[in-house]
Design a protein around this motif. Sequence first.
Motif, mmCIF file in Angstrom:
data_model
loop_
_atom_site.group_PDB
_atom_site.id
_atom_site.type_symbol
_atom_site.label_atom_id
_atom_site.label_comp_id
_atom_site.label_asym_id
_atom_site.label_seq_id
_atom_site.Cartn_x
_atom_site.Cartn_y
_atom_site.Cartn_z
ATOM 1 N N HIS A 279 0.890 -1.420 0.055
ATOM 2 C CA HIS A 279 0.031 0.041 -0.122
ATOM 3 C C HIS A 279 0.714 1.345 0.116
ATOM 4 O O HIS A 279 0.652 2.267 -0.736
ATOM 5 C CB HIS A 279 -0.910 -0.010 1.319
ATOM 6 C CG HIS A 279 -1.972 1.077 1.290
ATOM 7 N ND1 HIS A 279 -1.722 2.378 1.653
ATOM 8 C CD2 HIS A 279 -3.156 1.163 0.889
ATOM 9 C CE1 HIS A 279 -2.528 3.143 1.422
ATOM 10 N NE2 HIS A 279 -3.765 2.525 0.937
ATOM 11 N N SER A 280 1.943 1.348 0.809
ATOM 12 C CA SER A 280 2.814 2.337 1.076
ATOM 13 C C SER A 280 3.484 2.835 -0.194
ATOM 14 O O SER A 280 3.218 3.766 -0.875
ATOM 15 C CB SER A 280 3.772 2.200 1.983
ATOM 16 O OG SER A 280 4.519 3.272 2.331
ATOM 17 N N VAL B 252 1.211 3.808 -3.421
ATOM 18 C CA VAL B 252 0.695 5.102 -3.267
ATOM 19 C C VAL B 252 2.053 6.267 -3.545
ATOM 20 O O VAL B 252 1.783 6.937 -4.307
ATOM 21 C CB VAL B 252 0.098 5.374 -2.079
ATOM 22 C CG1 VAL B 252 0.107 6.915 -1.757
ATOM 23 C CG2 VAL B 252 -1.021 4.775 -1.720
ATOM 24 N N ILE C 277 1.816 8.441 -6.935
ATOM 25 C CA ILE C 277 2.041 10.040 -6.687
ATOM 26 C C ILE C 277 3.264 10.381 -7.584
ATOM 27 O O ILE C 277 3.181 11.594 -8.522
ATOM 28 C CB ILE C 277 2.391 10.297 -5.110
ATOM 29 C CG1 ILE C 277 0.991 10.502 -4.586
ATOM 30 C CG2 ILE C 277 2.919 12.011 -5.008
ATOM 31 C CD1 ILE C 277 1.086 10.384 -3.014
ATOM 32 N N HIS D 151 -3.408 11.693 -1.509
ATOM 33 C CA HIS D 151 -3.221 10.292 -1.028
ATOM 34 C C HIS D 151 -4.476 9.359 -1.252
ATOM 35 O O HIS D 151 -4.097 8.228 -2.013
ATOM 36 C CB HIS D 151 -2.756 10.344 0.517
ATOM 37 C CG HIS D 151 -1.273 10.537 0.780
ATOM 38 N ND1 HIS D 151 -0.356 9.300 0.972
ATOM 39 C CD2 HIS D 151 -0.714 11.739 0.863
ATOM 40 C CE1 HIS D 151 0.789 10.113 1.126
ATOM 41 N NE2 HIS D 151 0.752 11.445 1.017
ATOM 42 N N GLU D 152 -5.476 10.101 -1.167
ATOM 43 C CA GLU D 152 -6.631 9.090 -1.584
ATOM 44 C C GLU D 152 -6.786 9.003 -2.748
ATOM 45 O O GLU D 152 -7.276 7.736 -3.445
ATOM 46 C CB GLU D 152 -7.872 9.917 -0.982
ATOM 47 C CG GLU D 152 -8.114 9.871 0.477
ATOM 48 C CD GLU D 152 -9.075 10.704 0.980
ATOM 49 O OE1 GLU D 152 -9.830 11.396 0.390
ATOM 50 O OE2 GLU D 152 -9.274 10.679 2.098
ATOM 51 N N ALA E 211 -4.338 8.981 -5.017
ATOM 52 C CA ALA E 211 -3.294 7.892 -5.582
ATOM 53 C C ALA E 211 -3.587 6.350 -5.153
ATOM 54 O O ALA E 211 -3.371 5.458 -5.973
ATOM 55 C CB ALA E 211 -1.961 8.468 -4.922
ATOM 56 N N ALA E 212 -4.215 6.241 -3.981
ATOM 57 C CA ALA E 212 -4.669 4.926 -3.644
ATOM 58 C C ALA E 212 -5.665 4.127 -4.511
ATOM 59 O O ALA E 212 -5.708 3.114 -5.007
ATOM 60 C CB ALA E 212 -5.002 4.928 -2.387
ATOM 61 N N ALA F 285 -4.187 3.280 -7.656
ATOM 62 C CA ALA F 285 -3.355 2.226 -7.687
ATOM 63 C C ALA F 285 -4.367 0.932 -7.387
ATOM 64 O O ALA F 285 -3.792 0.019 -7.439
ATOM 65 C CB ALA F 285 -2.365 2.347 -6.587
#
Length: 115
Positions: A63-64, A67, A71, A106-107, A109-110, A113
């Motif tokens: 996850h990390s 993201v 980005i 971040h949201e 990008a998540a 992905a």
Amino acid sequence: MSAQPDGPYGPLIPMPELTPDGLRAAVARIAPSRIPALTRHLFEATTNAQQAGSLAPLRAFVHSWAVFVAIERYPERAARLRELERIVDAGDQDPTEAISEIRSIHEAAAAEAGL
């Protein structure tokens, strides 16, 4: 990798497969200086997963870094995120709007992905 760059305003690279190898290859292309951090994080996640008997640390790793790649593959978005982080870190102004925009980046990008 899942898509091809779509013109001059498209991503630097396609979104990779969400595997350690796919993420490592993407980071090597867009932010090679971050490979040592990715390698350390993967080692820690693997060790923690084995010790805990859980895949949660590996999921957090994926996850990390997914993201991060989502980005960083757009230079303008990455630059904006860094600017927002500087605003928050400086403490010179109310960080509420900057924090909100960081969360939105971040949201997005998540979601991009597939997380």
